[in-house]
Design a protein around this motif. Structure first.
Motif, PDB file in Angstrom:
ATOM      1  N   ALA A 165     -28.561  -9.017  30.698  1.00  0.00           N
ATOM      2  CA  ALA A 165     -28.769 -10.456  30.873  1.00  0.00           C
ATOM      3  C   ALA A 165     -27.554 -11.248  30.407  1.00  0.00           C
ATOM      4  O   ALA A 165     -27.129 -12.215  31.054  1.00  0.00           O
ATOM      5  N   ALA A 166     -26.980 -10.820  29.272  1.00  0.00           N
ATOM      6  CA  ALA A 166     -25.795 -11.499  28.737  1.00  0.00           C
ATOM      7  C   ALA A 166     -24.598 -11.332  29.672  1.00  0.00           C
ATOM      8  O   ALA A 166     -23.771 -12.242  29.815  1.00  0.00           O
ATOM      9  N   LYS A 167     -24.513 -10.157  30.320  1.00  0.00           N
ATOM     10  CA  LYS A 167     -23.404  -9.939  31.247  1.00  0.00           C
ATOM     11  C   LYS A 167     -23.475 -10.910  32.414  1.00  0.00           C
ATOM     12  O   LYS A 167     -22.450 -11.430  32.873  1.00  0.00           O
ATOM     13  N   LYS A 168     -24.684 -11.160  32.910  1.00  0.00           N
ATOM     14  CA  LYS A 168     -24.835 -12.112  34.003  1.00  0.00           C
ATOM     15  C   LYS A 168     -24.350 -13.506  33.583  1.00  0.00           C
ATOM     16  O   LYS A 168     -23.697 -14.214  34.348  1.00  0.00           O
ATOM     17  N   LYS A 169     -24.700 -13.877  32.341  1.00  0.00           N
ATOM     18  CA  LYS A 169     -24.246 -15.175  31.835  1.00  0.00           C
ATOM     19  C   LYS A 169     -22.730 -15.176  31.653  1.00  0.00           C
ATOM     20  O   LYS A 169     -22.059 -16.194  31.908  1.00  0.00           O
ATOM     21  N   ALA A 170     -22.156 -14.029  31.246  1.00  0.00           N
ATOM     22  CA  ALA A 170     -20.709 -13.916  31.073  1.00  0.00           C
ATOM     23  C   ALA A 170     -19.992 -14.114  32.408  1.00  0.00           C
ATOM     24  O   ALA A 170     -18.952 -14.792  32.486  1.00  0.00           O
TER      25      ALA A 170
END
Length: 431
Positions: A340-345
């Motif tokens: 999920a954090a990668k998508k935000k990154a």
């Protein structure tokens, strides 16, 4: 099959291109200050252009040009220098009719000469040059020289030497040519075959010979300055006067002739005096070429210019151990831990770039420690870290790599805070 780069050429890798870009930007900005406008000419031209302008007795034409026949059986040549092409374009596009004269041009791009590779000298090399066409005022000679000196000084070079000479007008050169023939002819058999061929055609080129430069007759050869007529001598005095007015130190070298046939009146070279720079010290050279425009079919339009090798400029900077400005252009390295954090990154990296902030992120799903090392190697100013905790708080951890300070910043104000942090870091470096 093991295919490598052709001899005399080089690959300029990403680790080095930053230096080139700094130099190129410095050059373009200097030309903008002096009001020289860029011209881009073809990489190959009709061979006759160079034989008529550069001169069929020069080493360039006789030994160094890359010439080929095209499918229409036309003789074409990869450009060995830039002045001939610029003057050809000046004539072809009737730039002599422009209301504002002189026409002030600059070019920067690859040139080609078949010669032995040495430090800073390649068979394909990048040359920057300027041409001021349409004025016979000695003040423009000083301007051209000052622009060249300015480029080197802005690149941080201090160990420079400017050498100048006058090649005189046609009348002066005819008188000097006769004196040179009389001087060398009795012993011409002691010289190389090139010098023997040049004796009647262009004896001035004998003085530029690298093979026989230590022959005793070289030291006693008639000096061109002794054969300058009153007009040529007065012109040269004015050039020197303007250089002194600009506080540009120079030395007069009566043996400086340059290697191209189109030069007359002012000739000059800029050399590096840095220890360990090498046997070949010349960084740039140029001069006046009144008559070249007429030779290529245009009206009487006096001109002057110079050319410098970017490769040798970079070598000179290295020889003086100058430290280049920080070449890093990476503002932020974005780290996303978890799917999920990668998508935000990915989203934030795109948003940063759209706001004129240079950004990079990891695409190998590496551990945070490894990604931090990447940020250091890339000389990032800031790091943004996003994990599950940060996502829950709709924030990112912003770390300043210069100070080690970090703060939790809401996504809603992240772009603004990143810009503030970058500005603060830049101002701290300047103090």
């Amino acid at each position: 099959m093991d295919i490598k780069v052709p001899r005399g050429t080089q690959d300029i890798l990403p680790s080095e291109t930053g230096k080139w870009q700094v130099v190129e930007e410095l050059i373009r900005e200097t030309c903008r200050m002096y009001q020289y406008k860029e011209i881009r000419t073809p990489i190959f031209e009709h061979t006759e252009l160079f034989t008529r302008s550069v001169g069929d007795t020069t080493d360039i034409v006789q030994k160094e040009m890359y010439t080929f026949q095209d499918r229409g059986d036309r003789s074409l040549t990869l450009r060995p220098e830039g002045t001939a092409s610029a003057v050809r374009a000046f004539v072809e596009h009737k730039m002599f009719g422009y209301p504002d004269q002189p026409v002030k041009l600059y070019y920067m791009g690859p040139m080609f000469r078949y010669e032995r590779q040495q430090a800073g000298r390649y068979r394909q090399f990048v040359q920057f040059g300027i041409e001021a066409i349409g004025s016979a005022d000695p003040a423009i000679d000083a301007e051209v020289i000052s622009l060249a000196m300015s480029v080197y000084q802005k690149a941080g070079l201090k160990k420079l030497k400017l050498v100048i000479n006058s090649l005189g007008d046609t009348e002066s050169r005819v008188a000097h040519k006769e004196a040179l023939v009389n001087h060398f002819e009795p012993h011409i058999a002691e010289f190389c075959s090139d010098c023997q061929n040049r004796l009647q055609k262009n004896p001035l080129r004998i003085l530029d010979c690298k093979v026989d430069r230590n022959h005793p007759l070289m030291a006693t050869a008639p000096s061109l300055t002794d054969y300058l007529n009153e007009e040529s001598a007065a012109y040269f005095e004015k050039v020197k006067e303007y250089l002194s007015l600009l506080n540009i130190p120079y030395e007069v070298d009566p043996n400086l002739v340059r290697g191209l046939d189109y030069y007359n009146h002012t000739a000059f070279e800029i050399m590096s005096t840095a220890e360990g720079f090498g046997a070949i010290t010349t960084l740039a050279g140029g001069g006046r070429y009144n008559g070249l425009v007429e030779e290529l079919g245009g009206p009487a339009s006096p001109g002057i210019g110079f050319a410098m090798s970017i490769e040798r400029l970079l070598l000179a900077v290295e020889a003086e151990n100058n430290k280049w400005a920080d070449l890093s252009t990476l503002d932020v390295y974005v780290i996303g831990m978890g799917e999920a954090a990668k998508k935000k990154a990915v989203e934030l990296t795109y948003e940063l770039r759209n706001n004129e902030i240079t950004a990079e992120m990891d695409y190998l799903d590496r551990k945070i420690k490894t990604q931090m090392k990447s940020a250091d190697r890339l000389k990032a100013k800031l790091v943004l870290v996003i994990g599950d905790d940060e996502l829950e708080k709709q924030s990112a951890m912003l770390k300043d790599l210069a100070t080690g300070e970090q703060q939790l910043v809401p996504f809603s104000t992240l772009i603004e805070q990143v810009k503030i942090s970058i500005t603060t870091q830049v101002e701290a470096k300047e103090q």
